[in-house]
Enzyme design. Structure first.
Site: not given
Ligand code: IMP
Ligand code: MG
Length: 178
Positions: A102, A130
């Site tokens: 994300d 994403k």
């Molecule tokens: P980042 O550090 O923002 O890249 O977040 C990654 C983590 O956020 C993932 O391992 C998920 O646990 C959570 N996450 C991000 N987007 C989603 C989603 O659409 N659904 C569920 N969990 C999400």
């Protein structure tokens, strides 16, 4: 659970096809390497279980856990290691297995941490990506599918620890978290 889902984004069958394809890519690329699959708990556990069986060369596995979103839908940017790896990484070619990429904050932190441990190589494998939401630069090598900016659940992915056991991936109704 089903009444909280706005629509199905990937069916069980569509996910199986993606996982099979990614497994074949890793099988092809790691034939002469020393593969260690590292799964980031808990979200990637369902993907990991299917992916490891779609890989037809020898592979070791290990798990680590980071602190998650809590009950929100955005990452705080502060990553905490809740459970570290059991296997020392020296000499391994690591594939870091994640459910979803994300903002990139979690994986950029983990990549930096693991890279300091004498491993041979490291790449990212994520089931979903994403790209629109990226805040820090992280590039996955293996991706099941890119998805639009929506909050999804199922096949390991949760909201507030719920919906992980759905066999498909669906978009959560915004009313559930707003
Ligand atoms: P980042 O550090 O923002 O890249 O977040 C990654 C983590 O956020 C993932 O391992 C998920 O646990 C959570 N996450 C991000 N987007 C989603 C989603 O659409 N659904 C569920 N969990 C999400
Ligand atoms: Mg996660």
């Amino acid at each position: 659970m089903l009444q909280d889902i706005d629509r199905v984004l990937f069916t069980e069958r569509q996910i199986a096809v993606m996982v099979e394809r990614v497994g074949q890519e890793i099988t092809r690329d790691y034939r002469d390497k020393n593969l260690l699959l590292v799964s980031v708990l808990k979200g990637s556990v369902v993907f990991m279980a299917d992916l490891m069986r779609a890989i037809t060369i020898p592979a070791r596995i290990d798990f680590m856990a980071t602190s998650s979103y809590g009950s929100g839908t955005k990452t705080s940017g502060v990553v905490k290691i809740v459970k570290d790896l059991d296997i020392p990484l020296e000499g391994y070619d690591i594939v870091l297995v994640e459910d979803i990429l994300d903002s990139g904050k979690t994986l950029s932190y983990l990549m930096e941490l693991l890279q300091s441990r004498g491993l041979r190589s490291i790449r990212i494998c994520t089931l979903f990506d994403k790209p629109e939401r990226r805040e820090v630069e992280v590039t996955p090598t293996y991706v099941g599918s890119q998805i639009p900016d929506a909050f999804i659940v199922g096949y390991g992915l949760d909201y507030d620890e719920k919906y992980r056991n759905l066999p498909f991936v669906g978009i959560l109704r915004p009313e559930v978290y707003e």
